[in-house]
Scaffold this active site. Structure first.
Site, PDB file in Angstrom:
ATOM      1  N   SER A 138      -4.806   6.703  -4.538  1.00 57.03           N
ATOM      2  CA  SER A 138      -4.598   6.268  -3.006  1.00 57.03           C
ATOM      3  C   SER A 138      -6.107   6.468  -2.415  1.00 57.03           C
ATOM      4  CB  SER A 138      -3.505   6.354  -2.323  1.00 57.03           C
ATOM      5  OG  SER A 138      -3.183   5.645  -1.186  1.00 57.03           O
ATOM      6  N   ASP A 189       2.736  -2.024  -7.643  1.00 60.09           N
ATOM      7  CA  ASP A 189       2.069  -1.454  -6.545  1.00 60.09           C
ATOM      8  C   ASP A 189       1.716  -2.652  -5.496  1.00 60.09           C
ATOM      9  OD1 ASP A 189       0.669  -0.285  -4.433  1.00 60.09           O
ATOM     10  OD2 ASP A 189      -0.555   0.783  -5.603  1.00 60.09           O
ATOM     11  N   HIS A 199       3.642   1.812  -5.105  1.00 63.11           N
ATOM     12  CA  HIS A 199       2.519   2.530  -4.941  1.00 63.11           C
ATOM     13  C   HIS A 199       2.711   4.137  -5.033  1.00 63.11           C
ATOM     14  CE1 HIS A 199      -1.460   3.503  -3.151  1.00 63.11           C
ATOM     15  NE2 HIS A 199      -0.885   4.283  -2.249  1.00 63.11           N
TER      16      HIS A 199
END
Length: 372
Positions: free
Chosen positions: A145, A310, A343
């Site tokens: 991320s 995601d 995610h």
């Protein structure tokens, strides 16, 4: 007995000039390390953490780390073989200088007088820390991320300092939808009556707004499949709906819990600053963004990974990164991993994902050994 956590602190030896032009005269960095740096200095791995993470990447049963699936003895980032470093972000609230720190010019906390930051600023602090530790070239920078964006930025800005970059569930440019989620989260914080222009006491301030921001963010971290599997339409602590406002469904209880526990470990101002840095990240828009890496005698090798469920940073975000790197003829591997978790998959035990990272770092370690 497990080892206790040890957090080190470094004061940068020179003021930090930020990408936006402002200067922070005094910057402290909080970090943790695991393992030992080898004699050649060739086994160092830097872990870049995500938006609300911290330096405690690897922990114990009593004090878990946020990336225990990835970092630790015998794990893909094997602390028995690698010297692993993880530092708290500039602008955060876990020991590294941030908006709650004291402004030397006023003797009061910066609050909203703290300058806006960029991901390049995060990386510059980390680069100074790594030099302080006597490391001239990292075996790898690994992040998911926001951490993946730091890994990408580091490899583009200083390719000779990074032999390998692992970029997981990240983006090189947030979509309008991504920015919209962040905008609503910040609005919840700044419209809270307790925000008071950021001048609130430690532990106080816009707690309701921060909890709401966290609740909404959590929705984006999970896939629909994961939420359906985990909660479905189950009623919390009852057999039948009570037909009321407030918590009735299990998913509502979960989000309330995520929001309330977040208040104990994160500062609303840090959430504003770190999420804003994400919005502006767009390294490939800069002229010559890839020139340094493309012309480097020892260019970094990239592993770019995404998860098929995601939707926060979908596979298309990772493909865009891959296309730009491959277009500059940089050695790049791309893998889309099947996972139902959305995610958050980058933090979880997804065997195909962990095996891929382990194999990539095993090869990197072998190559470093042959070169030293």
């Amino acid at each position: 007995m497990p080892d206790a956590r040890t957090t080190y602190r470094l004061t940068l030896d020179e003021p930090l000039r930020l990408e936006g032009g402002r200067v922070l005269p005094h910057v402290e960095v909080a970090y943790e390390t695991w393992g030992e740096l080898d004699d050649a200095g060739s086994n160092a791995v830097f872990i870049a953490h995500a938006l609300t993470g911290d330096s405690h990447a690897s922990g114990t049963t009593d004090d878990p780390g946020w990336w225990d699936t990835m970092v630790g003895p015998g794990r893909p980032v094997d602390t028995d073989r690698f010297f692993v470093v993880c530092a708290n972000l500039l602008g955060g609230c876990r020991g590294t200088t941030g908006p709650a720190s004291i402004d030397p010019a006023t003797g009061a906390s910066y609050a909203l007088d703290f300058p806006l930051l960029s991901i390049r600023d995060f990386v510059e602090v980390h680069r100074r820390l790594v030099r302080h530790l006597g490391i001239t070239r990292l075996l790898a920078v690994v992040g998911g991320s926001l951490g993946g964006m730091q890994a990408l930025q580091w490899a583009l800005d200083a390719p000779d300092e990074v032999a390998n970059a692992v970029v997981v569930a990240a983006s090189s440019r947030l979509s309008a939808q991504n920015i919209a989620f962040s905008a609503v989260a910040r609005s919840a914080i700044m419209r809270d009556p307790e925000f008071s222009e950021g001048r609130y006491d430690e532990g106080g301030g816009p707690r309701s707004g921060l909890a709401t921001a966290r609740m909404m963010a959590h929705i984006t971290y999970l896939s629909e499949e994961a939420m359906a599997s985990k909660f479905g339409r189950r009623i919390q602590d009852a057999d039948e709906p009570r037909r009321r406002f407030g918590v009735d469904f299990a998913v509502e209880s979960y989000l309330e819990h995520q929001g309330s526990t977040f208040l104990d470990r994160f500062d609303p101002l840090s959430y504003l600053y770190l999420s804003r840095a994400l919005d502006y990240f767009d390294p490939f828009s800069e002229p010559g963004a890839l020139d340094a890496a493309a012309s480097c005698p020892r260019p970094p090798r990239f592993l770019v990974m995404s998860f098929d469920s995601d939707w926060r940073f979908s596979t298309e975000h990772s493909r865009r990164i891959t296309r730009r790197l491959e277009g500059a003829r940089l050695p790049t591997s791309f893998r889309e991993i099947g996972s139902p978790h959305g995610h958050d998959s980058f933090l979880l035990d997804v065997p195909d994902y962990l095996t891929t990272v382990a194999a990539f770092l095993d090869r990197a370690h072998e190559e470093a050994g042959r070169a030293s």
